[in-house]
Design a protein around this motif. Structure first.
Motif, PDB file in Angstrom:
ATOM      1  N   GLU A   1       0.800  -1.222   0.000  1.00 21.43           N
ATOM      2  CA  GLU A   1       0.000   0.000   0.000  1.00 21.43           C
ATOM      3  C   GLU A   1       0.841   1.284   0.000  1.00 21.43           C
ATOM      4  N   TRP A   2       1.886   1.347   0.827  1.00 20.15           N
ATOM      5  CA  TRP A   2       2.649   2.590   0.966  1.00 20.15           C
ATOM      6  C   TRP A   2       4.067   2.464   0.427  1.00 20.15           C
TER       7      TRP A   2
ATOM      8  N   GLU B   1       6.892   3.124  -2.244  1.00 17.27           N
ATOM      9  CA  GLU B   1       7.066   4.203  -3.229  1.00 17.27           C
ATOM     10  C   GLU B   1       7.216   3.688  -4.659  1.00 17.27           C
TER      11      GLU B   1
ATOM     12  N   CYS C   1       5.670   1.053  -5.841  1.00 15.62           N
ATOM     13  CA  CYS C   1       4.296   0.744  -6.257  1.00 15.62           C
ATOM     14  C   CYS C   1       3.578   2.033  -6.663  1.00 15.62           C
ATOM     15  N   TRP C   2       3.812   3.099  -5.873  1.00 17.28           N
ATOM     16  CA  TRP C   2       3.209   4.398  -6.237  1.00 17.28           C
ATOM     17  C   TRP C   2       3.658   4.835  -7.606  1.00 17.28           C
ATOM     18  N   SER C   3       4.965   4.633  -7.900  1.00 17.05           N
ATOM     19  CA  SER C   3       5.501   5.104  -9.181  1.00 17.05           C
ATOM     20  C   SER C   3       4.734   4.458 -10.328  1.00 17.05           C
TER      21      SER C   3
ATOM     22  N   LYS D   1       1.683   3.184 -10.144  1.00 12.83           N
ATOM     23  CA  LYS D   1       0.287   3.669 -10.126  1.00 12.83           C
ATOM     24  C   LYS D   1       0.212   5.094 -10.697  1.00 12.83           C
ATOM     25  N   LYS D   2       1.243   5.904 -10.404  1.00 12.50           N
ATOM     26  CA  LYS D   2       1.267   7.276 -10.959  1.00 12.50           C
ATOM     27  C   LYS D   2       1.309   7.218 -12.478  1.00 12.50           C
TER      28      LYS D   2
ATOM     29  N   ASN E   1      -2.078   6.181 -13.741  1.00 11.47           N
ATOM     30  CA  ASN E   1      -3.050   7.257 -13.534  1.00 11.47           C
ATOM     31  C   ASN E   1      -2.824   8.399 -14.524  1.00 11.47           C
TER      32      ASN E   1
ATOM     33  N   SER F   1      -5.444  -2.635  -8.415  1.00 11.17           N
ATOM     34  CA  SER F   1      -4.288  -2.805  -7.533  1.00 11.17           C
ATOM     35  C   SER F   1      -4.678  -3.733  -6.395  1.00 11.17           C
TER      36      SER F   1
ATOM     37  N   ASP G   1      -3.440  -4.517  -3.059  1.00 11.35           N
ATOM     38  CA  ASP G   1      -2.486  -4.055  -2.043  1.00 11.35           C
ATOM     39  C   ASP G   1      -2.376  -5.132  -0.963  1.00 11.35           C
TER      40      ASP G   1
ATOM     41  N   CYS H   1       8.859  -2.785 -11.374  1.00 13.31           N
ATOM     42  CA  CYS H   1       8.851  -1.379 -11.764  1.00 13.31           C
ATOM     43  C   CYS H   1       9.689  -1.144 -13.028  1.00 13.31           C
TER      44      CYS H   1
END
Ligand code: PMP
Length: 495
Positions: A389-390, A392, A394-396, A398-399, A402, A410, A412, A453
């Motif tokens: 979930e948190w 970074e 994974c965020w990259s 998702k960004k 998006n 996702s 998580d 990634c």
């Protein structure tokens, strides 16, 4: 200390702190540290003063929008006060003031309308006036509003004299922006400590007061024109491109005993020295005022008591020349320290993954295997990210999805959704068994494993990811000109 009714009770009553190393020994030099206000600057006082004055006079109705032109600190103070009292806030600010100020105000719920740097302070003031007239908003008019000076006569001035408990105060040193601090405190001191000398500092390259050239004002007190002596200077919050009415009032009343020009480098040096030698972390105008106070101290008679205003916190200046020499990367000295012991270095190979990180395929339950297979083969959701979930990385991913409007699911694995009986861990074992890869994130398109990634970013750069999405008739923004590597965490870039 009693409980406060709200954050507004914490405005003012800032500490007066003795300087122990940076002052000459023959005097007592104290600083009034306004960074202790909840919004981090002296302007919290003004914000509370102006808003409560307008409430008392019926100039501000419940829920009415407040608007003001500000170099940042007033906006942050107003944002604190307006958040607590429930007034929407719009701030106009020249684009040249530090970007962290915009973000702070927006974080506190304000809207920030930027004005072109070339139009200087008068440009942002005019914009605020227009917005107020066009929308019926309450305009604070900090440069002319008497409530600005009044709050300093009612709080800052008395706080300083009370701290001296009847001992004489020989010098009080300040800069000026709106002039609220100077007019309010000087008025109070002229009545209650008439022998205190009032010293006002200004940038040496933008010496409006010492130029002797008078400022023209409109009938409402606002500045009619840019002052001819104004030049761009370093001290954000000091000396706009005009002499405000409040500052002019203090001059006309003959309260100012001396105007001191301050060089920008002196301001930066003293802000840094205050931090390193006294543990006092403040901004550029504080460094500048302190430079003035040290000059006064050097020439003052033995035993003199001197008070210097420090208007705000140094955290407001991370993107400015104050932090220009401060490295984000390790310096040579720090690299030497890193290399002086064996572990956790960047110049030695990373340790092998620990055995416990390896999970065995046989561990996944049938329920987890079914969930995993159903998820990656879902016809209605072609793109799946197995994520933490948190994390970074994974965020990259998702960004990227998006920003290109790529629809994705996702999973998580460590989120509360999959916590019961460690179902998330169970799914992860099914995932590992399938791909043979133990790191997260892992991306699938239509049941095919793309990778983590790096592999996903490379597939995007090569265009193959987009091709498979098009083949599947997945709709997304094909024109998005993004280099996905820019989305990686900032700390990944070279040390
Ligand atoms: N320093 C900073 C950092 C400020 O933001 C301000 C206010 N604009 C001042 C000094 C000057 O205070 P005043 O407006 O009361 O003159």
């Amino acid at each position: 200390m009693k409980a406060c009714n709200s954050i507004l009770d914490t405005i003012g009553n800032t500490p007066l702190i003795r300087i122990n190393k940076l002052a000459p020994e023959h005097v007592n030099l104290y600083v009034k540290m306004e960074a202790f206000n909840p919004g981090g600057s002296v302007k919290d006082r003004l914000a509370l003063g102006i808003i409560e004055d307008a409430e008392r006079k019926g100039l501000l109705q419940p829920g009415q929008t407040v608007v003001e032109a500000t170099s940042g600190n007033t906006g942050i103070g107003l944002a604190v006060v307006c958040a607590q009292k429930g007034y929407p806030l719009v701030v106009t600010m020249a684009e040249s003031f530090s970007v962290e100020r915009r973000k702070l105000m927006r974080f506190l719920g304000a809207r920030v309308v930027l004005t072109p740097a070339a139009l200087k302070g008068t440009g942002m003031v005019q914009k605020a006036r227009e917005l107020s007239e066009a929308h019926g908003w309450f305009l604070c008019r900090q440069f002319e509003n008497e409530a600005n000076a009044d709050i300093h006569s009612a709080t800052t001035g008395p706080e300083i004299l009370e701290a001296f408990e009847g001992e004489p105060l020989h010098y009080w040193v300040s800069g000026y922006g709106t002039g609220g601090t100077v007019k309010g405190v000087a008025r109070y001191l002229s009545r209650h400590s008439p022998d205190t000398r009032i010293i006002v500092c200004e940038p040496d390259n933008s010496n409006l007061l010492s130029s002797g050239i008078k400022q023209q004002h409109n009938p409402d007190g606002s500045a009619a024109v840019s002052h001819p002596s104004f030049r761009p200077h370093l001290m954000q919050g000091w000396t706009p491109d005009f002499i405000s009415k409040l500052t002019d009032d203090a001059i006309a009343a003959d309260w100012i005993d001396q105007v001191l020009p301050i060089h920008g480098q002196n301001a930066l040096d003293y802000a840094k020295r205050l931090a390193r030698e006294e543990g006092i972390f403040v901004g550029i105008t504080a460094g500048a005022t302190f430079a003035g106070a040290v000059e006064i101290a050097n020439n003052a008679p033995a035993g003199s008591n001197i008070v210097c205003m420090l208007p705000d916190t140094g955290e407001r200046y991370l993107s400015t020349p104050l932090f220009e020499q401060i490295s984000e990367q390790m310096t040579d000295e720090e690299l030497g320290l890193s290399a002086s012991t064996p572990s956790a270095r960047f110049d030695a190979p990373p340790p092998a993954p620990s055995a416990t990180a390896q999970t065995s395929a046989t561990d996944a339950s049938e329920a987890a295997k079914t969930f995993f297979n159903d998820t990656i083969h879902n016809k209605n959701a072609a793109v799946v990210v197995f994520a933490l979930e948190w994390c970074e990385f994974c965020w990259s991913i998702k960004k990227l999805f998006n920003q290109c409007n790529i629809p994705f699911t996702s999973i998580d694995l460590d989120s509360a959704t999959y916590q019961d009986n460690d179902f998330g861990g169970d799914i992860r074992r099914a995932l590992n068994a399938h791909t043979g890869c133990i790191t997260i994130p892992q991306v699938f398109v239509n049941g095919t494993f793309i990778g983590g990634c790096t592999e996903t970013f490379d597939a995007f750069r090569a265009g193959t990811l987009q091709q498979s999405l098009k083949a599947l008739e997945v709709e997304f923004d094909e024109t998005c000109p993004l280099d996905p590597y820019t989305l990686l965490p900032k700390w990944l870039h070279p040390r």
